[in-house]
Design an enzyme around this catalytic site. Structure first.
Site, mmCIF file in Angstrom:
data_model
loop_
_atom_site.group_PDB
_atom_site.id
_atom_site.type_symbol
_atom_site.label_atom_id
_atom_site.label_comp_id
_atom_site.label_asym_id
_atom_site.label_seq_id
_atom_site.Cartn_x
_atom_site.Cartn_y
_atom_site.Cartn_z
ATOM 1 C CD1 TRP A 93 -2.567 -10.638 8.504
ATOM 2 C CD2 TRP A 93 -2.968 -8.486 8.866
ATOM 3 N NE1 TRP A 93 -3.871 -10.522 8.934
ATOM 4 C CE2 TRP A 93 -4.149 -9.212 9.164
ATOM 5 C CE3 TRP A 93 -2.994 -7.101 9.010
ATOM 6 C CZ2 TRP A 93 -5.326 -8.610 9.610
ATOM 7 C CZ3 TRP A 93 -4.171 -6.490 9.455
ATOM 8 C CH2 TRP A 93 -5.319 -7.240 9.755
ATOM 9 C CD1 TRP A 125 0.596 -2.790 6.519
ATOM 10 C CD2 TRP A 125 1.543 -4.827 6.528
ATOM 11 N NE1 TRP A 125 1.950 -2.627 6.653
ATOM 12 C CE2 TRP A 125 2.558 -3.858 6.665
ATOM 13 C CE3 TRP A 125 1.906 -6.172 6.489
ATOM 14 C CZ2 TRP A 125 3.905 -4.210 6.784
ATOM 15 C CZ3 TRP A 125 3.257 -6.519 6.609
ATOM 16 C CH2 TRP A 125 4.233 -5.532 6.755
ATOM 17 C CD1 TRP A 156 -5.628 1.520 -6.628
ATOM 18 C CD2 TRP A 156 -6.421 0.172 -5.011
ATOM 19 N NE1 TRP A 156 -5.728 0.248 -7.141
ATOM 20 C CE2 TRP A 156 -6.210 -0.599 -6.173
ATOM 21 C CE3 TRP A 156 -6.924 -0.461 -3.872
ATOM 22 C CZ2 TRP A 156 -6.481 -1.971 -6.220
ATOM 23 C CZ3 TRP A 156 -7.191 -1.825 -3.921
ATOM 24 C CH2 TRP A 156 -6.963 -2.562 -5.083
ATOM 25 C CD GLU A 165 -1.875 3.567 -7.472
ATOM 26 O OE1 GLU A 165 -2.026 3.256 -6.279
ATOM 27 O OE2 GLU A 165 -1.809 2.721 -8.379
ATOM 28 C CG ASN A 167 2.537 1.255 -3.768
ATOM 29 O OD1 ASN A 167 1.940 0.954 -2.743
ATOM 30 N ND2 ASN A 167 2.225 0.744 -4.954
HETATM 31 P P1 FAD Z 1 1.673 8.257 -5.550
HETATM 32 O O1 FAD Z 1 2.014 7.073 -6.368
HETATM 33 O O2 FAD Z 1 2.083 9.580 -6.044
HETATM 34 O O3 FAD Z 1 0.085 8.226 -5.336
HETATM 35 C C1 FAD Z 1 -0.654 9.407 -5.014
HETATM 36 C C2 FAD Z 1 -1.466 9.226 -3.775
HETATM 37 O O4 FAD Z 1 -2.431 8.192 -3.945
HETATM 38 C C3 FAD Z 1 -0.651 8.800 -2.554
HETATM 39 O O5 FAD Z 1 -0.047 9.914 -1.946
HETATM 40 C C4 FAD Z 1 -1.717 8.145 -1.687
HETATM 41 O O6 FAD Z 1 -2.480 9.104 -0.988
HETATM 42 C C5 FAD Z 1 -2.619 7.492 -2.723
HETATM 43 N N1 FAD Z 1 -2.216 6.089 -2.924
HETATM 44 C C6 FAD Z 1 -1.298 5.620 -3.793
HETATM 45 N N2 FAD Z 1 -1.239 4.281 -3.748
HETATM 46 C C7 FAD Z 1 -2.129 3.897 -2.830
HETATM 47 C C8 FAD Z 1 -2.543 2.637 -2.309
HETATM 48 N N3 FAD Z 1 -2.021 1.473 -2.753
HETATM 49 N N4 FAD Z 1 -3.460 2.610 -1.341
HETATM 50 C C9 FAD Z 1 -4.016 3.745 -0.866
HETATM 51 N N5 FAD Z 1 -3.682 4.973 -1.316
HETATM 52 C C10 FAD Z 1 -2.748 5.044 -2.289
HETATM 53 N N6 FAD Z 1 -0.369 4.998 1.985
HETATM 54 C C11 FAD Z 1 -0.546 5.962 2.892
HETATM 55 O O7 FAD Z 1 -0.851 7.100 2.537
HETATM 56 N N7 FAD Z 1 -0.389 5.696 4.225
HETATM 57 C C12 FAD Z 1 -0.041 4.467 4.681
HETATM 58 O O8 FAD Z 1 0.061 4.267 5.893
HETATM 59 C C13 FAD Z 1 0.175 3.438 3.730
HETATM 60 N N8 FAD Z 1 0.573 2.191 4.112
HETATM 61 C C14 FAD Z 1 0.757 1.213 3.161
HETATM 62 C C15 FAD Z 1 1.142 -0.079 3.567
HETATM 63 C C16 FAD Z 1 1.332 -1.090 2.627
HETATM 64 C C17 FAD Z 1 1.738 -2.481 3.081
HETATM 65 C C18 FAD Z 1 1.137 -0.819 1.265
HETATM 66 C C19 FAD Z 1 1.340 -1.887 0.233
HETATM 67 C C20 FAD Z 1 0.756 0.447 0.854
HETATM 68 C C21 FAD Z 1 0.570 1.481 1.782
HETATM 69 N N9 FAD Z 1 0.191 2.788 1.393
HETATM 70 C C22 FAD Z 1 -0.010 3.750 2.345
HETATM 71 C C23 FAD Z 1 -0.123 3.085 -0.020
HETATM 72 C C24 FAD Z 1 1.048 3.594 -0.873
HETATM 73 O O9 FAD Z 1 2.156 2.769 -0.724
HETATM 74 C C25 FAD Z 1 1.437 5.035 -0.545
HETATM 75 O O10 FAD Z 1 0.293 5.845 -0.527
HETATM 76 C C26 FAD Z 1 2.396 5.597 -1.589
HETATM 77 O O11 FAD Z 1 3.554 4.821 -1.643
HETATM 78 C C27 FAD Z 1 2.728 7.027 -1.249
HETATM 79 O O12 FAD Z 1 3.651 7.547 -2.154
HETATM 80 P P2 FAD Z 1 3.264 8.705 -3.164
HETATM 81 O O13 FAD Z 1 2.599 9.801 -2.435
HETATM 82 O O14 FAD Z 1 4.499 9.037 -3.922
HETATM 83 O O15 FAD Z 1 2.217 7.959 -4.084
#
Ligand code: FAD
Length: 471
Positions: A361, A384, A279, A276, A343
């Protein structure tokens, strides 16, 4: 000599390349500065919760910097362009010999940095660092020297480079014993419309504590629990990473320290979590290679021809969590009330807006930004465009999430739904995803909207619209 550190989305003293390097010259007077840009933030739709989070992080930063005898100045300017002028003025007034900052990768941020560099030419040396990513954008490329268009080969190339470089975190700089003592700043630093932050404490200490706890307690179960929104199975570190209360290297190093063998098993929770983080890296690199993304242009240009319905009432229902699809509505209420959304639910709500309602979108991208405490241009745009099938390796346009079956899969007993939709508290588990079915059968009345679309029909409508655009 005077060294100015311009803080942006790197609001921490530990493992901060710009700050660390500015402090390398033991004799230099180190100053710190942050520019508040309300007009620019408005243009970027920055959420009020995010602004409040930054505000409080700055208070914490000023305490940490005061311990090092480094004064922090907050400069208010409307736009980025204005901010560049003000920073150049500061350099002139204080006869700064060098300006230090960490790169930001979105287009307006890059233009701001080009402007300040130009203004300071022949006067102040500018040092800029790649601190917000593991590897500087432009380095993880194909044999032809191009940015990857698909994630998996990007990740493979990334891993090879990543393990050939030094990924150690930098320490907090030493106390500047020859600098005058300074007092921390007092609130308010700038005007705020919203200061209530229920679930995120904005300090570096809290970020590190969460990271540590997550790595020890939750990482082993991450692969299993990360898709279940009722479970606190993800790190919730995104707000910290977005404004840089935590560095990406700190995440890796803590993970590696907890599970040193994690790379050997790509189904382990630790590997899946690291994936992640990659990503995140991928989307940062992508906006540098494709600056058009920053202009909200689709990556797949054919999708620009899609004829969106853009029904305002349906959009409003979506934003308010009143679509009649419990998992979608619960998710939107989580976003509206906490500034954060799980997420899996970001994927479902985005897909619902785009495919079921056939709304552009970009409307959803903008709305998310206006609510998210972790709003990050690259990740939000990437997410998005993924959901819209307009992005790099986006979901194919004909694979459309069914909000009811997805709800059953990821919130089987409706635990998450009931938390956010108390009006459905009495609906039995079996019907929690189709509550009106239960109401009709049992002659109960529900204070909950009927579904605003028929998913089966909406699905066909979406596929046809995409196919029409693709012709
Ligand atoms: P964890 O699952 O603990 O992941 C750890 C870190 O990895 C996150 O804090 C984040 O920095 C990164 N990460 C995880 N998944 C993704 C991903 N799919 N894409 C990019 N980085 C990721 N993330 C944002 O930080 N800011 C946003 O504005 C944002 N907008 C999103 C919009 C959409 C439509 C979608 C589908 C995803 C978006 N994300 C965004 C990615 C992701 O949903 C969040 O980073 C995640 O839910 C944050 O929760 P966490 O810190 O518990 O994630």
């Amino acid at each position: 000599s005077v060294h100015l550190v311009w803080f942006r989305n790197d609001l921490r003293v530990t493992d901060n390349k710009a700050l660390f390097n500015a402090c390398q010259d033991k004799q230099a007077q180190v100053h710190a500065l942050f520019t508040v840009t309300p007009e620019q933030w408005k243009t970027h739709n920055m959420a009020l919760s995010c602004q409040a989070f930054i505000h409080n992080a700055l208070l914490d930063l000023s305490i940490s910097l005061a311990k090092l005898n480094i004064p922090l100045t907050i400069v208010i300017s409307d736009t980025y362009s204005n901010a560049a002028d003000k920073v150049a003025e500061y350099c002139q007034q204080h006869q700064a010999t060098a300006l230090f900052f960490n790169h930001q990768y979105a287009l307006n941020e890059q233009r701001r940095d080009e402007k300040v560099t130009e203004l300071l030419k022949n006067k102040t040396t500018v040092y800029a660092y790649h601190d917000n990513v593991f590897i500087p954008p432009g380095n993880v490329v194909t044999q032809q020297g191009e940015m990857y268009k698909v994630f998996t080969p990007f990740r493979n190339a990334f891993l090879r480079l990543f393990f050939s470089q030094n990924n150690a975190s930098l320490p907090i700089p030493e106390i500047r014993t020859h600098q005058k003592a300074v007092s921390p700043l007092k609130a308010p630093l700038f005007s705020l419309e919203n200061t209530s932050l229920p679930s995120f404490i904005s300090t570096e200490e809290e970020a590190l504590k969460r990271l540590k706890q997550f790595c020890y307690e939750s990482v082993p179960h991450y692969a299993k629990w990360r898709d279940i929104p009722a479970v606190d199975g993800t790190s919730r570190l995104s707000p910290y990473l977005s404004i840089g209360l935590l560095s990406i290297r700190q995440c890796f190093n803590r993970l590696y320290q907890t599970e040193p063998d994690f790379l050997e098993n790509n189904t382990s929770g630790a590997f899946v979590w690291f994936n992640e983080l990659i990503w995140r890296e991928f989307y940062q690199h992508l906006i540098v290679a494709n600056p058009n993304l920053c202009k909200h242009i689709a990556f797949q240009l054919w999708t620009e021809k899609i004829n969106w319905r853009n029904n305002q009432d349906e959009f409003n229902a979506w934003t308010q969590g009143a679509t009649g699809f419990p998992i979608i509505d619960a998710a939107m209420r989580q976003l509206n009330q906490t500034g954060w959304m799980h997420n899996r639910l970001r994927m479902l709500t985005a897909s619902f807006l785009i495919k079921d309602l056939l709304i552009d979108w970009r409307w959803g991208e903008r709305y998310f930004m206006s609510q998210l405490i972790d709003g990050d241009f690259a990740s939000n745009n990437g997410g998005w465009q993924w959901a819209a099938s307009t992005g790099t390796d986006a979901v194919p346009y004909f694979r459309i999430f069914n909000p009811t079956t997805q709800g059953r899969k990821f919130d089987p007993d409706g635990e998450f739904i009931r938390h956010w939709l108390p009006e459905l508290a009495n609906v039995p588990n079996r019907y929690i995803h189709t509550p009106h079915e239960w109401a009709a059968k049992t002659n109960n009345s529900l204070d909950y909207p009927l579904p605003i679309v028929d998913h089966a029909k909406a699905r066909i409508r979406a596929i046809e619209s995409y196919e029409e655009a693709k012709k």
